[in-house]
Design a protein around this motif. Structure first.
Motif, PDB file in Angstrom:
ATOM      1  N   GLY A 139       1.432   0.767 -14.300  1.00 51.61           N
ATOM      2  CA  GLY A 139       1.841   1.930 -14.170  1.00 51.61           C
ATOM      3  C   GLY A 139       2.291   2.296 -12.709  1.00 51.61           C
ATOM      4  O   GLY A 139       2.719   1.496 -12.151  1.00 51.61           O
ATOM      5  N   VAL A 140       2.757   3.767 -12.414  1.00 53.34           N
ATOM      6  CA  VAL A 140       3.315   3.784 -11.114  1.00 53.34           C
ATOM      7  C   VAL A 140       2.277   5.290 -10.362  1.00 53.34           C
ATOM      8  O   VAL A 140       2.171   6.192 -11.170  1.00 53.34           O
ATOM      9  N   TYR A 141       2.200   4.906  -9.621  1.00 53.02           N
ATOM     10  CA  TYR A 141       1.115   5.787  -8.828  1.00 53.02           C
ATOM     11  C   TYR A 141       1.300   5.845  -7.589  1.00 53.02           C
ATOM     12  O   TYR A 141       2.501   5.314  -7.150  1.00 53.02           O
ATOM     13  N   TRP A 142       1.608   7.492  -6.919  1.00 51.87           N
ATOM     14  CA  TRP A 142       2.222   7.954  -5.910  1.00 51.87           C
ATOM     15  C   TRP A 142       1.655   9.973  -5.811  1.00 51.87           C
ATOM     16  O   TRP A 142       0.400   9.844  -6.315  1.00 51.87           O
ATOM     17  N   GLU A 143       1.355   9.629  -4.510  1.00 52.24           N
ATOM     18  CA  GLU A 143       0.380  11.176  -3.547  1.00 52.24           C
ATOM     19  C   GLU A 143       2.253  11.755  -3.203  1.00 52.24           C
ATOM     20  O   GLU A 143       3.052  11.404  -2.264  1.00 52.24           O
ATOM     21  N   THR A 144       1.700  12.742  -3.202  1.00 52.67           N
ATOM     22  CA  THR A 144       2.655  14.178  -2.847  1.00 52.67           C
ATOM     23  C   THR A 144       2.047  14.953  -1.630  1.00 52.67           C
ATOM     24  O   THR A 144       0.426  15.173  -2.239  1.00 52.67           O
ATOM     25  N   TYR A 145       3.017  15.270  -0.395  1.00 51.60           N
ATOM     26  CA  TYR A 145       2.125  15.902   0.825  1.00 51.60           C
ATOM     27  C   TYR A 145       2.304  17.064   0.897  1.00 51.60           C
ATOM     28  O   TYR A 145       3.851  17.172   0.494  1.00 51.60           O
TER      29      TYR A 145
ATOM     30  N   SER B 209       0.921  -1.490  -0.467  1.00 55.91           N
ATOM     31  CA  SER B 209       0.050  -0.309  -0.495  1.00 55.91           C
ATOM     32  C   SER B 209       0.880   0.663  -0.083  1.00 55.91           C
ATOM     33  O   SER B 209       2.212   0.895  -0.292  1.00 55.91           O
ATOM     34  N   VAL B 210       0.004   2.609  -0.074  1.00 54.67           N
ATOM     35  CA  VAL B 210       0.745   3.854  -0.021  1.00 54.67           C
ATOM     36  C   VAL B 210       1.408   3.763   1.731  1.00 54.67           C
ATOM     37  O   VAL B 210       0.479   3.408   2.076  1.00 54.67           O
ATOM     38  N   ASN B 211       2.402   4.279   1.470  1.00 56.10           N
ATOM     39  CA  ASN B 211       2.556   4.691   2.698  1.00 56.10           C
ATOM     40  C   ASN B 211       3.182   6.266   3.258  1.00 56.10           C
ATOM     41  O   ASN B 211       4.694   6.471   3.067  1.00 56.10           O
ATOM     42  N   PRO B 212       2.276   7.196   3.727  1.00 53.77           N
ATOM     43  CA  PRO B 212       2.226   8.381   4.349  1.00 53.77           C
ATOM     44  C   PRO B 212       3.776   8.405   4.800  1.00 53.77           C
ATOM     45  O   PRO B 212       3.314   7.605   6.101  1.00 53.77           O
ATOM     46  N   PRO B 213       4.152   9.171   5.043  1.00 53.69           N
ATOM     47  CA  PRO B 213       5.666   9.568   6.619  1.00 53.69           C
ATOM     48  C   PRO B 213       5.236   9.193   7.731  1.00 53.69           C
ATOM     49  O   PRO B 213       5.281   8.437   8.224  1.00 53.69           O
ATOM     50  N   LYS B 214       3.647  10.965   8.045  1.00 55.61           N
ATOM     51  CA  LYS B 214       3.523  10.303   9.131  1.00 55.61           C
ATOM     52  C   LYS B 214       1.861  11.020   9.278  1.00 55.61           C
ATOM     53  O   LYS B 214       1.912  11.574   7.862  1.00 55.61           O
TER      54      LYS B 214
ATOM     55  N   ILE C 160      -3.142  17.123  -0.694  1.00 54.61           N
ATOM     56  CA  ILE C 160      -2.848  16.292  -1.044  1.00 54.61           C
ATOM     57  C   ILE C 160      -2.255  16.151  -2.931  1.00 54.61           C
ATOM     58  O   ILE C 160      -3.999  16.500  -3.459  1.00 54.61           O
ATOM     59  N   GLN C 161      -1.302  16.069  -3.707  1.00 57.93           N
ATOM     60  CA  GLN C 161      -1.853  15.668  -5.008  1.00 57.93           C
ATOM     61  C   GLN C 161      -1.120  14.340  -5.416  1.00 57.93           C
ATOM     62  O   GLN C 161      -1.060  14.291  -4.609  1.00 57.93           O
ATOM     63  N   ALA C 162      -1.910  13.032  -6.392  1.00 57.74           N
ATOM     64  CA  ALA C 162      -1.859  11.978  -6.720  1.00 57.74           C
ATOM     65  C   ALA C 162      -1.843  12.338  -7.815  1.00 57.74           C
ATOM     66  O   ALA C 162      -2.178  12.661  -9.067  1.00 57.74           O
ATOM     67  N   ARG C 163      -0.913  11.015  -8.021  1.00 54.18           N
ATOM     68  CA  ARG C 163      -0.429  11.550  -9.606  1.00 54.18           C
ATOM     69  C   ARG C 163      -0.219  10.423 -10.664  1.00 54.18           C
ATOM     70  O   ARG C 163       0.027   9.246  -8.957  1.00 54.18           O
ATOM     71  N   THR C 164      -0.243  10.004 -11.772  1.00 49.35           N
ATOM     72  CA  THR C 164      -0.310   8.168 -12.150  1.00 49.35           C
ATOM     73  C   THR C 164       0.526   8.661 -12.981  1.00 49.35           C
ATOM     74  O   THR C 164       0.184   9.188 -13.882  1.00 49.35           O
ATOM     75  N   ILE C 165       1.383   7.615 -13.356  1.00 41.81           N
ATOM     76  CA  ILE C 165       1.874   7.942 -15.400  1.00 41.81           C
ATOM     77  C   ILE C 165       1.942   6.360 -15.261  1.00 41.81           C
ATOM     78  O   ILE C 165       2.268   4.490 -14.263  1.00 41.81           O
ATOM     79  N   HIS C 166       2.079   6.178 -17.113  1.00 46.13           N
ATOM     80  CA  HIS C 166       2.577   4.767 -17.427  1.00 46.13           C
ATOM     81  C   HIS C 166       3.330   4.341 -18.034  1.00 46.13           C
ATOM     82  O   HIS C 166       4.330   5.374 -18.621  1.00 46.13           O
ATOM     83  N   VAL C 167       4.575   3.242 -17.057  1.00 45.86           N
ATOM     84  CA  VAL C 167       6.011   2.752 -17.580  1.00 45.86           C
ATOM     85  C   VAL C 167       5.835   1.359 -18.825  1.00 45.86           C
ATOM     86  O   VAL C 167       5.206   0.460 -18.427  1.00 45.86           O
ATOM     87  N   ASP C 168       6.352   1.951 -20.392  1.00 47.61           N
ATOM     88  CA  ASP C 168       6.590   0.557 -20.829  1.00 47.61           C
ATOM     89  C   ASP C 168       7.716  -0.321 -20.549  1.00 47.61           C
ATOM     90  O   ASP C 168       9.480   0.492 -20.726  1.00 47.61           O
TER      91      ASP C 168
END
Length: 173
Positions: A63-69, A11-16, A131-139
């Motif tokens: 795909g790669v998904y991540w969130e920035t805080y 899962s996505v693990n936010p820092p604190k 919170i900004q969630a982003r995803t990209i596709h990777v070949d």
């Protein structure tokens, strides 16, 4: 039919806890590998429902998904996604590399862009901290099977960025 089965989820693990952030503080979640079968996800929830059940990857397109805080939707940030091969090197290979008769199979490939940018998949998630969630596709079809890291680096131009890494294994087909 009564057989044993198991599934692992990462899962996505936010820092604190976000409520403990001080103004101006930023962070990034651990990248998550997702299936891209039906095209781009329409929301963070859909992206997380597509999360792969393992870090052993068979599909060449993921795909790669991540969130920035701490970054707002209209903040200017540079984003980099770096894929690095991390195969252990034998002593014989190291000697061969020293003698220039063998090459180092490990290397990196990176893509970098600036945000906000039209056409990129990103979503704002309301909360105490932006919170900004982003995803990209990777070949991955151009790289050999093996051990890899995918690292996501995000930060304002000229400032110290935040980064996070996910290890994965690309299996042969």
């Amino acid at each position: 039919k009564g057989g044993l089965s198991a599934r692992t989820r990462f899962s996505v693990n936010p820092p604190k806890p976000l409520r403990n952030f001080i103004p101006g503080e930023t962070a990034i979640s651990t990248p998550v590998l997702i299936a891209i079968g039906e095209g781009r996800p329409a929301s963070p929830d859909e992206a997380l429902h597509r999360m792969l059940g393992s870090t052993r990857v068979r599909d060449r397109k993921v795909g790669v998904y991540w969130e920035t805080y701490g970054y707002k939707a209209d903040d200017s940030v540079d984003v980099s996604v770096v894929i690095t091969r991390t195969e252990p090197l034998s002593k014989i290979r190291k000697v061969g590399m020293l003698l220039r008769v063998a090459h180092n199979p490990n290397g990196s490939v990176a893509v970098r862009w600036g945000e906000p940018q039209a056409g990129h998949d990103s979503w704002s998630i309301p909360g105490v901290v932006p919170i900004q969630a982003r995803t990209i596709h990777v070949d991955l079809s151009g790289i050999q099977p093996g051990r890899y890291n995918v690292q996501v680096v995000v930060g304002p131009p000229g400032a110290i960025p935040v980064s996070s890494t996910r290890e994965f294994v690309l299996e042969g087909t």
